[in-house]
Write a protein that holds these residues in place. Structure first.
Motif, PDB file in Angstrom:
ATOM      1  N   LEU A 197       0.820  -1.206   0.000  1.00 39.48           N
ATOM      2  CA  LEU A 197       0.000   0.000   0.000  1.00 39.48           C
ATOM      3  C   LEU A 197       0.857   1.261   0.000  1.00 39.48           C
ATOM      4  O   LEU A 197       0.500   2.273  -0.614  1.00 39.48           O
ATOM      5  CB  LEU A 197      -0.919  -0.011   1.227  1.00 39.48           C
ATOM      6  N   CYS A 199       2.744   1.417  -3.616  1.00 36.49           N
ATOM      7  CA  CYS A 199       1.761   1.571  -4.701  1.00 36.49           C
ATOM      8  C   CYS A 199       2.251   1.029  -6.031  1.00 36.49           C
ATOM      9  O   CYS A 199       1.848   1.515  -7.095  1.00 36.49           O
ATOM     10  CB  CYS A 199       1.366   3.038  -4.858  1.00 36.49           C
ATOM     11  N   ALA A 240      -4.836   1.693  -4.899  1.00 32.46           N
ATOM     12  CA  ALA A 240      -4.980   0.373  -4.280  1.00 32.46           C
ATOM     13  C   ALA A 240      -4.904  -0.705  -5.357  1.00 32.46           C
ATOM     14  O   ALA A 240      -4.597  -0.420  -6.525  1.00 32.46           O
ATOM     15  CB  ALA A 240      -6.292   0.283  -3.513  1.00 32.46           C
ATOM     16  N   LEU A 271      -8.049   1.786   4.237  1.00 32.18           N
ATOM     17  CA  LEU A 271      -7.184   0.968   3.384  1.00 32.18           C
ATOM     18  C   LEU A 271      -6.057   0.336   4.177  1.00 32.18           C
ATOM     19  O   LEU A 271      -5.688  -0.834   3.955  1.00 32.18           O
ATOM     20  CB  LEU A 271      -6.622   1.812   2.240  1.00 32.18           C
ATOM     21  N   HIS A 272      -5.487   1.076   5.123  1.00 29.83           N
ATOM     22  CA  HIS A 272      -4.456   0.487   5.992  1.00 29.83           C
ATOM     23  C   HIS A 272      -5.034  -0.679   6.785  1.00 29.83           C
ATOM     24  O   HIS A 272      -4.374  -1.704   6.977  1.00 29.83           O
ATOM     25  CB  HIS A 272      -3.905   1.545   6.947  1.00 29.83           C
ATOM     26  N   TYR A 331      -5.436  -3.609   4.247  1.00 26.89           N
ATOM     27  CA  TYR A 331      -4.155  -4.185   3.821  1.00 26.89           C
ATOM     28  C   TYR A 331      -3.416  -4.881   4.966  1.00 26.89           C
ATOM     29  O   TYR A 331      -2.496  -5.658   4.726  1.00 26.89           O
ATOM     30  CB  TYR A 331      -3.254  -3.108   3.220  1.00 26.89           C
TER      31      TYR A 331
END
Length: 605
Positions: free
Chosen positions: A245, A248, A266, A341-342, A345
């Motif tokens: 993440l 990228c 993402a 998103l963290h 992931y």
């Protein structure tokens, strides 16, 4: 044989007018019927104040009796080394005092008995405490009367001292025939007999041990040298995917807010591995496959794929095309998208941390609850009801090792195809880049593979490469045999995936260790060939272990033709560390010859 007696203390009566009163030990030696001759050593005599007097006599016919008489306790203060040597060599210790000298008894009890205990150091040497003399001033037994209480030593005081010391207590009212020869002498001679019996037993044991040493003993087989221990490497699977993440690389999704500002990048395969909402959004599943209206509503209310953005497929546009643009319709949710998103992931199980991060960012309980509810809808399993209790108890945990397995060796969302042995193997660049540094360099550098969909693979079989990819996707490896594990180890070394290499090494070692000797002798598996491959492919741990394994099973491998393929250096190592050793085999042959020789035959037969 001899018996050593050491006597400490002055038994002479201080109230007696007879200055020539005989000592206890000298009286015994003169009166005992067992003593055949007495010799008093003149070298030990000192004028006026003798420190130690040594007597030598013959007892029980031919046993030498040595008596050291030390009337002065000063020997402990002036010459501790001599007194300790005397106690150390004593077979019997006699402690004597006058019942009419309370001061000397008190010094004996407080100062010198502890010294004797320390010098004995738990040795089982018998001790006799002798109270000598007739009490001149018998103290009053009335508890209220203190008259003459300190003038003489009572029987109870002497008996208590003997009890504390673990000694035998005797009272000798006079040094006459009864008290010396029958009473004191009887106890002393009992301990002398005990000492002689013990010495005779020890001498017999020593003689038997000496005779046993002269015989030819069977050789002792030492334990084989310990083989090096291989330590496994800790998994870094979660951190690999989480770092994807940040870098990228190979991102194929770009999130935008409604005002067209970019929010985050993402990867489809990661998002779809934890959420049916993203599967629906990126056409991995259709609405008919999900059968859950809440997931459909969440996908429609939160996200929108911009018109004209095409999904990447193995047969579509090149991988370097622009990522799919996804608009986040909910502004509050969009402001927390980076934290979400963290969370995704990192495996989508650190729910408490996500709660804290969103609370700090929004600082509003209603907005925080709104965002968390949307996250739960994204993570929702079709047909099940989400609850906050399930989130806090980690029931929503979706490990990549389980979820990414759904995308292993399938064309769904695949953006690269490996061609190997005439077959096509689909894969996902995001997973490959996150898990393998060599592939990260290959797909992001100035290489042909960076802009190609078809990537050929050479030098590896299809099954081995599939096992390699399965490890990258699932962080697990299950070789079917030692040879397959070695092939996978070679592949792991080629792509520099060190943990997989260590797993294969450990599998090979475990399998070989579990082989019984009979199977090891009959197997067609070439251990020397495995050694050569391990060395060629820089598997130092495995090659070192295999060398030790060959040396430990020397009698098996030395009979195999492959043993001749060892290099001079390897052969030297094996010969040096072989088990059993050549010295042991030589000793064993000598022992067998001795057993079958005429020397060991029964002389009667």
């Amino acid at each position: 044989m001899s018996v050593n007696i050491v006597a400490f203390g002055n038994e002479r009566d201080v109230l007696s007018e007879d200055s020539q009163q005989s000592s206890l030990m000298w009286s015994y030696l003169r009166r005992s019927a067992l003593i055949s001759e007495i010799d008093s050593s003149p070298s030990a005599e000192h004028s006026r104040s003798p420190v130690t007097t040594e007597y030598q006599a013959c007892v029980f016919g031919n046993v030498r009796l040595v008596v050291h008489d030390c009337p002065l306790w000063d020997i402990f203060d002036s010459d501790w080394y001599t007194s300790r040597s005397l106690i150390g060599g004593a077979d019997i210790i006699v402690i004597k005092y006058s019942v009419n000298d309370k001061t000397s008894f008190q010094d004996l009890k407080d100062s010198y008995v502890p010294m004797i205990k320390k010098a004995l150091n738990h040795c089982s040497v018998p001790v006799i405490i002798s109270a000598v003399g007739a009490r001149k001033n018998v103290p009053c037994t009335c508890p209220l009367c203190t008259l003459d209480r300190r003038s003489c030593v009572t029987t109870s005081e002497g008996a208590q001292l003997a009890k504390e010391f673990g000694a035998t207590y005797l009272e000798l009212h006079a040094l006459n025939d009864f008290y010396i020869q029958k009473y004191f002498g009887g106890v002393l001679e009992y301990f002398m007999i005990q000492s002689l019996n013990q010495k005779s037993s020890e001498k017999m044991k020593k003689r038997k041990k000496t005779q046993k040493c002269h015989r030819v003993q069977p050789p002792q087989l030492e334990q084989p040298e310990k083989m090096p221990i291989l330590k496994g490497e800790a998994s870094h699977y979660d951190s690999d995917l989480h770092n994807l993440l940040f870098c990228c690389q190979c991102a194929d999704v770009a999130f935008y807010s409604e005002d067209s500002s970019k929010v985050a990048k993402a990867h489809k395969v990661i998002l779809c591995s934890v959420s049916h909402v993203f599967m629906l959004l990126f056409d991995v599943k259709s609405p008919a496959d999900i059968h859950d209206p809440s997931i459909l509503r969440t996908a429609q209310s939160l996200f929108a794929v911009e018109a004209g953005a095409e999904l990447l497929t193995p047969h579509g546009v090149p991988p370097c095309s622009v990522p799919v643009r996804v608009v986040v319709k909910d502004s509050i949710f969009c402001s927390c998208l980076s934290d979400i998103l963290h969370f995704i992931y990192s495996g989508a199980f650190q729910w408490e941390r996500l709660e804290e991060d969103i609370k700090k960012k929004l600082k509003d309980s209603e907005k925080t609850e709104h965002v968390l509810e949307k996250v739960k809808c994204i993570l929702k399993t079709p047909g099940k009801v989400n609850s906050l209790r399930d989130c806090k108890s980690h029931q929503i945990k979706r490990l990549y090792s389980t979820s990414l397995r759904l995308f292993f060796n399938t064309p769904v969302l695949a953006d690269v195809i490996f061609t190997i042995q005439g077959a096509n193997v689909p894969a996902h660049r995001a997973v490959l880049v996150a898990r393998c540094e060599v592939m990260a360099a290959m797909f992001n550098g100035n290489y042909l593979e960076a802009n190609s969909i078809l990537v050929p693979v050479y030098g590896v079989s299809k099954d081995t490469f599939l096992s390699f990819l399965e490890y990258l996707y699932t962080d697990s490896c299950y070789p079917a045999s030692i040879l397959q594990a070695m092939s996978l180890l070679i592949c792991a070394e080629m792509y520099q995936v060190m943990r997989l290499q260590h797993i294969c090494e450990l599998y090979i070692i475990t399998q070989l260790q579990s082989m019984p000797s009979r199977e090891l002798a009959s197997t067609s598996l070439s251990i020397v060939s495995l050694l050569k491959k391990a060395k060629f492919h820089n598997s130092d741990c495995l090659s070192t272990w295999l060398l030790h394994f060959i040396a430990t099973n020397y009698l098996i491998f030395s009979q195999k033709p492959e043993f001749q393929d060892l290099s001079v250096e390897e052969r030297s190592f094996v010969e040096m560390h072989r088990w059993p050793s050549s010295m042991y085999l030589k000793q064993l042959a000598e022992y067998r010859n001795y057993i079958h020789s005429q020397k060991c035959h029964c002389t009667v037969m």
